[in-house]
Design an enzyme around this catalytic site. Structure first.
Site, PDB file in Angstrom:
ATOM      1  N   HIS A  67      37.378  99.344  45.106  1.00 30.15           N
ATOM      2  CA  HIS A  67      36.949  99.364  43.706  1.00 30.15           C
ATOM      3  C   HIS A  67      38.150  99.076  42.805  1.00 30.15           C
ATOM      4  CE1 HIS A  67      34.067 101.178  40.553  1.00 30.15           C
ATOM      5  NE2 HIS A  67      35.094 100.652  39.884  1.00 30.15           N
TER       6      HIS A  67
ATOM      7  N   HIS B 180      28.365 100.829  39.285  1.00 25.41           N
ATOM      8  CA  HIS B 180      28.958 101.979  38.598  1.00 25.41           C
ATOM      9  C   HIS B 180      27.806 102.940  38.353  1.00 25.41           C
ATOM     10  CE1 HIS B 180      32.289  99.275  38.194  1.00 25.41           C
ATOM     11  NE2 HIS B 180      33.024 100.205  37.618  1.00 25.41           N
TER      12      HIS B 180
ATOM     13  N   GLU C  27      28.565 107.056  35.613  1.00 18.96           N
ATOM     14  CA  GLU C  27      29.990 107.106  35.266  1.00 18.96           C
ATOM     15  C   GLU C  27      30.205 107.947  33.998  1.00 18.96           C
ATOM     16  OE1 GLU C  27      31.010 103.181  34.133  1.00 18.96           O
ATOM     17  OE2 GLU C  27      33.158 103.567  34.061  1.00 18.96           O
TER      18      GLU C  27
ATOM     19  N   ASP D 164      41.476 100.488  37.855  1.00 22.75           N
ATOM     20  CA  ASP D 164      42.242  99.589  36.974  1.00 22.75           C
ATOM     21  C   ASP D 164      43.705 100.018  36.998  1.00 22.75           C
ATOM     22  OD1 ASP D 164      39.991  98.046  35.427  1.00 22.75           O
ATOM     23  OD2 ASP D 164      39.358 100.136  35.424  1.00 22.75           O
TER      24      ASP D 164
ATOM     25  N   PRO E  80      32.612  87.075  36.144  1.00 21.01           N
ATOM     26  CA  PRO E  80      32.769  85.647  35.810  1.00 21.01           C
ATOM     27  C   PRO E  80      32.591  85.462  34.300  1.00 21.01           C
ATOM     28  CG  PRO E  80      31.282  85.934  37.679  1.00 21.01           C
ATOM     29  CD  PRO E  80      31.524  87.303  37.095  1.00 21.01           C
ATOM     30  N   ARG E  81      33.521  84.764  33.690  1.00 19.13           N
ATOM     31  CA  ARG E  81      33.378  84.597  32.244  1.00 19.13           C
ATOM     32  C   ARG E  81      33.730  83.169  31.828  1.00 19.13           C
ATOM     33  NH1 ARG E  81      38.815  85.478  30.232  1.00 19.13           N
ATOM     34  NH2 ARG E  81      39.979  86.460  31.924  1.00 19.13           N
TER      35      ARG E  81
HETATM   36  P1  IMP Z   1      37.299  91.809  35.090  1.00 19.37           P
HETATM   37  O1  IMP Z   1      35.868  91.976  35.474  1.00 19.37           O
HETATM   38  O2  IMP Z   1      38.157  91.251  36.180  1.00 19.37           O
HETATM   39  O3  IMP Z   1      37.446  91.005  33.815  1.00 19.37           O
HETATM   40  O4  IMP Z   1      37.890  93.268  34.822  1.00 19.37           O
HETATM   41  C1  IMP Z   1      37.764  93.961  33.589  1.00 19.37           C
HETATM   42  C2  IMP Z   1      36.339  94.396  33.317  1.00 19.37           C
HETATM   43  O5  IMP Z   1      35.931  95.326  34.307  1.00 19.37           O
HETATM   44  C3  IMP Z   1      36.162  95.145  31.993  1.00 19.37           C
HETATM   45  O6  IMP Z   1      35.905  94.286  30.933  1.00 19.37           O
HETATM   46  C4  IMP Z   1      34.972  96.048  32.263  1.00 19.37           C
HETATM   47  O7  IMP Z   1      33.759  95.395  31.987  1.00 19.37           O
HETATM   48  C5  IMP Z   1      35.047  96.274  33.742  1.00 19.37           C
HETATM   49  N1  IMP Z   1      35.574  97.609  34.057  1.00 19.37           N
HETATM   50  C6  IMP Z   1      36.819  97.954  34.388  1.00 19.37           C
HETATM   51  N2  IMP Z   1      36.900  99.285  34.620  1.00 19.37           N
HETATM   52  C7  IMP Z   1      35.680  99.768  34.421  1.00 19.37           C
HETATM   53  C8  IMP Z   1      35.132 101.078  34.514  1.00 19.37           C
HETATM   54  O8  IMP Z   1      35.779 102.090  34.821  1.00 19.37           O
HETATM   55  N3  IMP Z   1      33.806 101.188  34.215  1.00 19.37           N
HETATM   56  C9  IMP Z   1      33.027 100.123  33.895  1.00 19.37           C
HETATM   57  N4  IMP Z   1      33.514  98.901  33.817  1.00 19.37           N
HETATM   58  C10 IMP Z   1      34.825  98.718  34.073  1.00 19.37           C
HETATM   59 ZN    ZN Z   2      35.143 100.413  37.842  1.00 17.04          ZN
END
Ligand code: IMP
Ligand code: ZN
Length: 337
Positions: free
Chosen positions: A12, A199, A202, A283, A101-102
């Site tokens: 995760h 998730h 949470e 993270d 994905p963005r």
């Molecule tokens: P990415 O998906 O690689 O851009 O990683 C960042 C994104 O992961 C954030 O914009 C959130 O949407 C999501 N994210 C990161 N940590 C969490 C969490 O603890 N809960 C929910 N979403 C998370």
């Molecule tokens: Zn997460």
């Protein structure tokens, strides 16, 4: 005990949230010098040592800041490689990285994901001691078409290393079971052989009975966080022997749980028969605690001896979304270490 040397599985970890401030700063510096960006220095926005992000401050960090920096192929590849280096140096042998994905001003979601897969492939060639697979995240804020497109991308890119889909994002979005909107997309993912992780409870906002029912109906193999679920969901988790991705530092630093590390629900779940626990960082770029530290914290606050730590590290092998061969390889690596 040497927690870095312990072979570990990380299931995760959000890609963008795992990028260190140093890496973000280096990328920013180059862009700034080339006149390619006018955003603030990451070191000013996220000062070294600041890890107390909460639900209010955490999500805007991505949507209003980091996503404006990591917009091009070179930065995304560099950030991915740096993240892989970090996990590898910390003794992770198997990583399921996840990302949403963005569309960026320069890339389509597909090019974004292919850029990451190419960086993973190049890194794996150089470091076969760590295997990395990719999970694509649906964000709770997505509309149905976007979520379905994430899943289709995941299905199409399975041969390149996509192994699952995730539901993440601000837990206050789509409350009260409204995530059922995504059900056909997650059913499609499952039918195509992708693993499902979500998730789960949470925050209080994402812990309603309706939502827990919807999410369990998707037949996930793994659940992230599991903090606000009710007794009915707890019983179902135990009955299904699900794998729980537990993030100690993230939960404590973001004030998602009460009672600090010693009060973390890791303490509850480790006593329940059935579920498997996989410690995770969530993270590491934001919360600053690498996976080796998470094992050390668990050992320290829950009095785990060496044997218990090793057995904890191996618990998730069968819940990984990789191939049968990946699991066999993991067994050989983790049992001989
Ligand atoms: P990415 O998906 O690689 O851009 O990683 C960042 C994104 O992961 C954030 O914009 C959130 O949407 C999501 N994210 C990161 N940590 C969490 C969490 O603890 N809960 C929910 N979403 C998370
Ligand atoms: Zn997460």
């Amino acid at each position: 005990m040497d927690y870095v040397a312990l072979p570990k599985i990380e299931l995760h970890a959000h890609l963008t949230g795992s990028v260190s401030r140093r890496t973000l700063h280096d990328i920013w510096r180059r862009k700034k010098d080339a006149g390619d960006t006018d955003i603030q220095d990451p070191m000013a926005v996220m000062p070294e040592g600041k890890h107390d992000y909460n639900v209010q401050t955490f999500f805007p960090l991505f949507s209003s800041y980091i996503y404006n920096l990591l917009i091009d192929e070179a930065s995304i590849a560099e950030a991915t490689t740096a993240v892989l280096q970090g996990f590898h140096a910390d003794g992770v042998v198997y990583l399921e990285l996840r990302t949403t994905p963005r569309t960026t001003p320069l890339l389509s979601p597909e090019t974004y994901v292919r850029t990451i897969l190419a960086a993973i492939s190049a890194f794996s060639d150089l470091h076969p001691q760590m295997r990395t697979r990719l999970i694509l995240s649906v964000d709770r804020r997505h509309d149905y078409a976007t979520a379905a497109a994430v899943v289709e991308l995941g299905v199409a890119l399975q041969p390149l290393g996509v192994v699952g889909v995730d539901l993440c994002g601000d837990p206050t979005a789509k409350p009260g079971g409204a995530v059922r909107l995504f059900t056909p997309a997650f059913e499609r993912a499952r039918a195509a052989g992708l693993g499902i992780t979500v998730h789960f409870a949470e925050a209080q906002a994402s812990g309603s009975r309706e939502e827990l029912d919807v999410l369990l109906g998707w037949q996930p193999g793994r659940l992230g966080h599991v903090i606000w679920e009710d007794d009915e969901a707890k019983r179902e988790i135990a009955r299904r022997s699900l794998c729980l991705e537990l993030c100690l530092s993230c939960n404590v630093l973001a004030d998602m749980v009460e009672g600090g590390f010693a009060g973390h629900h890791f303490g509850y779940w480790r006593t329940v028969d059935g579920p498997k626990i996989s410690l995770a960082t969530d993270d590491v770029g934001v919360f600053g605690s690498p996976l080796s530290k998470e094992y050390e914290l668990a050992a320290q606050h829950f009095n785990l001896d060496r044997q218990e730590v090793c057995s904890l590290a191996r618990q998730a092998i069968d819940s990984t979304f990789g191939s049968v061969e990946d699991k066999e390889w993991l067994r050989s690596v983790m049992w001989t270490a």
